[in-house]
Scaffold this active site. Structure first.
Site, PDB file in Angstrom:
ATOM      1  N   ASP A   1      62.457  10.333  47.315  1.00  0.00           N
ATOM      2  CA  ASP A   1      63.823   9.933  47.650  1.00  0.00           C
ATOM      3  C   ASP A   1      64.325  10.790  48.832  1.00  0.00           C
ATOM      4  OD1 ASP A   1      66.262   8.622  47.279  1.00  0.00           O
ATOM      5  OD2 ASP A   1      66.994  10.129  45.852  1.00  0.00           O
TER       6      ASP A   1
ATOM      7  N   ASP B   1      64.564   8.961  55.500  1.00  0.00           N
ATOM      8  CA  ASP B   1      65.991   8.820  55.725  1.00  0.00           C
ATOM      9  C   ASP B   1      66.361   9.415  57.076  1.00  0.00           C
ATOM     10  OD1 ASP B   1      68.712   8.900  55.818  1.00  0.00           O
ATOM     11  OD2 ASP B   1      68.987  10.102  54.000  1.00  0.00           O
TER      12      ASP B   1
ATOM     13  N   GLU C   1      66.581   3.638  55.930  1.00  0.00           N
ATOM     14  CA  GLU C   1      68.036   3.496  55.728  1.00  0.00           C
ATOM     15  C   GLU C   1      68.691   3.258  57.069  1.00  0.00           C
ATOM     16  OE1 GLU C   1      70.015   6.254  53.095  1.00  0.00           O
ATOM     17  OE2 GLU C   1      71.830   6.285  54.330  1.00  0.00           O
TER      18      GLU C   1
ATOM     19  N   ALA D   1      74.676   4.618  43.193  1.00  0.00           N
ATOM     20  CA  ALA D   1      75.100   3.561  42.258  1.00  0.00           C
ATOM     21  C   ALA D   1      75.614   4.096  40.925  1.00  0.00           C
ATOM     22  CB  ALA D   1      73.938   2.607  42.006  1.00  0.00           C
ATOM     23  N   SER D   2      75.675   5.418  40.773  1.00  0.00           N
ATOM     24  CA  SER D   2      76.027   5.972  39.457  1.00  0.00           C
ATOM     25  C   SER D   2      77.323   5.416  38.881  1.00  0.00           C
ATOM     26  CB  SER D   2      76.159   7.504  39.545  1.00  0.00           C
ATOM     27  OG  SER D   2      74.896   8.104  39.457  1.00  0.00           O
TER      28      SER D   2
ATOM     29  N   ASN E   1      70.034   3.025  43.082  1.00  0.00           N
ATOM     30  CA  ASN E   1      69.647   4.437  42.946  1.00  0.00           C
ATOM     31  C   ASN E   1      70.684   5.195  42.121  1.00  0.00           C
ATOM     32  OD1 ASN E   1      67.494   3.992  44.617  1.00  0.00           O
ATOM     33  ND2 ASN E   1      67.922   5.737  45.947  1.00  0.00           N
TER      34      ASN E   1
ATOM     35  N   ASP F   1      71.538   8.946  40.311  1.00  0.00           N
ATOM     36  CA  ASP F   1      71.237  10.368  40.138  1.00  0.00           C
ATOM     37  C   ASP F   1      72.375  11.087  39.393  1.00  0.00           C
ATOM     38  OD1 ASP F   1      70.158  12.890  40.308  1.00  0.00           O
ATOM     39  OD2 ASP F   1      70.634  13.191  42.408  1.00  0.00           O
ATOM     40  N   THR F   2      73.592  11.011  39.950  1.00  0.00           N
ATOM     41  CA  THR F   2      74.717  11.760  39.381  1.00  0.00           C
ATOM     42  C   THR F   2      74.931  11.437  37.899  1.00  0.00           C
ATOM     43  OG1 THR F   2      75.767  11.801  41.549  1.00  0.00           O
ATOM     44  CG2 THR F   2      77.186  12.263  39.674  1.00  0.00           C
TER      45      THR F   2
HETATM   46  P1  13P Z   1      74.269   8.992  42.924  1.00  0.00           P
HETATM   47  O1  13P Z   1      74.026  10.462  42.767  1.00  0.00           O
HETATM   48  O2  13P Z   1      75.621   8.695  43.452  1.00  0.00           O
HETATM   49  O3  13P Z   1      73.911   8.245  41.704  1.00  0.00           O
HETATM   50  O4  13P Z   1      73.246   8.485  44.071  1.00  0.00           O
HETATM   51  C1  13P Z   1      71.868   8.485  43.787  1.00  0.00           C
HETATM   52  C2  13P Z   1      71.055   8.213  44.997  1.00  0.00           C
HETATM   53  O5  13P Z   1      71.437   7.489  45.878  1.00  0.00           O
HETATM   54  C3  13P Z   1      69.724   8.822  45.070  1.00  0.00           C
HETATM   55  O6  13P Z   1      69.080   8.495  46.255  1.00  0.00           O
HETATM   56 ZN    ZN Z   2      70.491   8.229  47.867  1.00  0.00          ZN
END
Ligand code: 13P
Ligand code: ZN
Length: 290
Positions: free
Chosen positions: A83, A105, A135, A211-212, A231, A233-234
């Site tokens: 990523d 990226d 991107e 997208a969290s 995607n 993560d958060t």
């Molecule tokens: P968030 O941390 O806002 O979910 O974004 C995740 C992301 O885009 C990882 O590449």
């Molecule tokens: Zn990202």
């Protein structure tokens, strides 16, 4: 079973759903993501950032994810992805380790520089059977943006996106349509018309980063227009650290598992929620049957 992310995203687009790409940092988050996918019979992408490669050891964490996917979750289609690789060198390193899918990226560079390095990455990756995400536009990091966000500065231009994809040969494209990394106190409505114009001009599957907190009908709507991957993560970090903070005082101080297990469970539940939202539940079998 490890599968090419390009194929996973193409299948999602054909099937009218999207795949979740979830960030891992350790054994617990990896297991939580794979267990959630297994429970709901869903394809899934597990991704690792450059920072996490430094934290955990890129080779070690890659092997951990691969081994868990290959030996414990054979019936689940799993993509493993780098990523936000920010340089050719980090992407090259990830491919040498064995990553079957990478992101370069270059979104903070000029269009010409982004095209130049992305094309170099795509050539290197494709010679080795690796998929590449690029991107265009720039998905901001809210933690780094101070004051009012001028969303227009970040958006993907549909005509440029078409040129970028054609000139670089990438397999999937991350777009900026009002999305941002992290939780926003206030979000504008996504630019659905822009997304529609991108879909008309770009043939490769599209990815939505940040997208969290896309819960309130937005995920369904953009997936209906053409987003094939979200995607996340958060939301994973919040689930993990939130639960850990709750149980940390109650755990057995001589047993690390007593605090990590509830945190792992919280991540699993959070991932299950996202899988249902993206409607990829039950799709593992469809993919496996060709
Ligand atoms: P968030 O941390 O806002 O979910 O974004 C995740 C992301 O885009 C990882 O590449
Ligand atoms: Zn990202």
């Amino acid at each position: 079973m490890i599968l090419n992310t390009k194929i996973l995203l193409e299948r999602a687009r054909e099937g009218g759903y999207a795949v979740g790409a979830f960030n891992t940092v350790n054994l617990e988050t990896t297991r939580a993501i794979l267990d959630a996918a297994e429970e709901l019979s869903s394809p899934v992408i597990i991704q690792i950032t450059e920072k996490t490669m430094d934290y955990a050891g890129g080779r070690a964490l890659f092997q951990l994810v691969s081994n868990l996917a290959e030996f414990y979750h054979r019936d689940i289609p799993v993509g493993i992805h780098l990523d936000h690789g920010k340089s050719f060198e980090i992407v090259e390193h990830a491919i040498d380790i064995g990553f079957p899918s990478v992101m370069y990226d270059g979104s903070r560079h000029t269009f010409a520089d982004n095209v130049r390095t992305t094309r170099k990455v795509a050539e290197y990756a494709h010679e080795r059977g690796v998929s590449v995400q690029g991107e265009l536009g720039n998905v901001p990091y809210l933690a780094e943006v101070h004051g009012v966000v001028d969303w227009d500065d970040y958006m993907t231009d549909p005509d440029e996106a078409a040129r970028y994809v054609e000139e670089t040969g990438i397999d999937t494209l991350a777009v900026a349509i009002g999305n941002a990394h992290g939780f926003a106190a206030e979000r504008p409505e996504p630019d659905y018309d822009r997304l529609k114009r991108i879909v008309e001009k770009v043939s490769v599957p599209l990815v939505l980063h940040g997208a969290s907190d896309w819960e309130d009908g937005r995920a369904e709507k953009v997936s209906g227009i053409g987003i094939a991957c979200f995607n996340v993560d958060t939301a994973i970090k919040l689930a993990f650290v939130g639960e850990l903070t709750k149980v940390i005082g109650e755990g057995d101080k001589t047993d690390i598992r007593s605090v990590l297990e509830p945190a792992m469970h919280a991540v699993r539940e959070a991932v299950k929620g996202k899988i249902r939202l993206y409607r990829s539940d039950g799709k593992a079998e469809v993919i496996n049957n060709g």
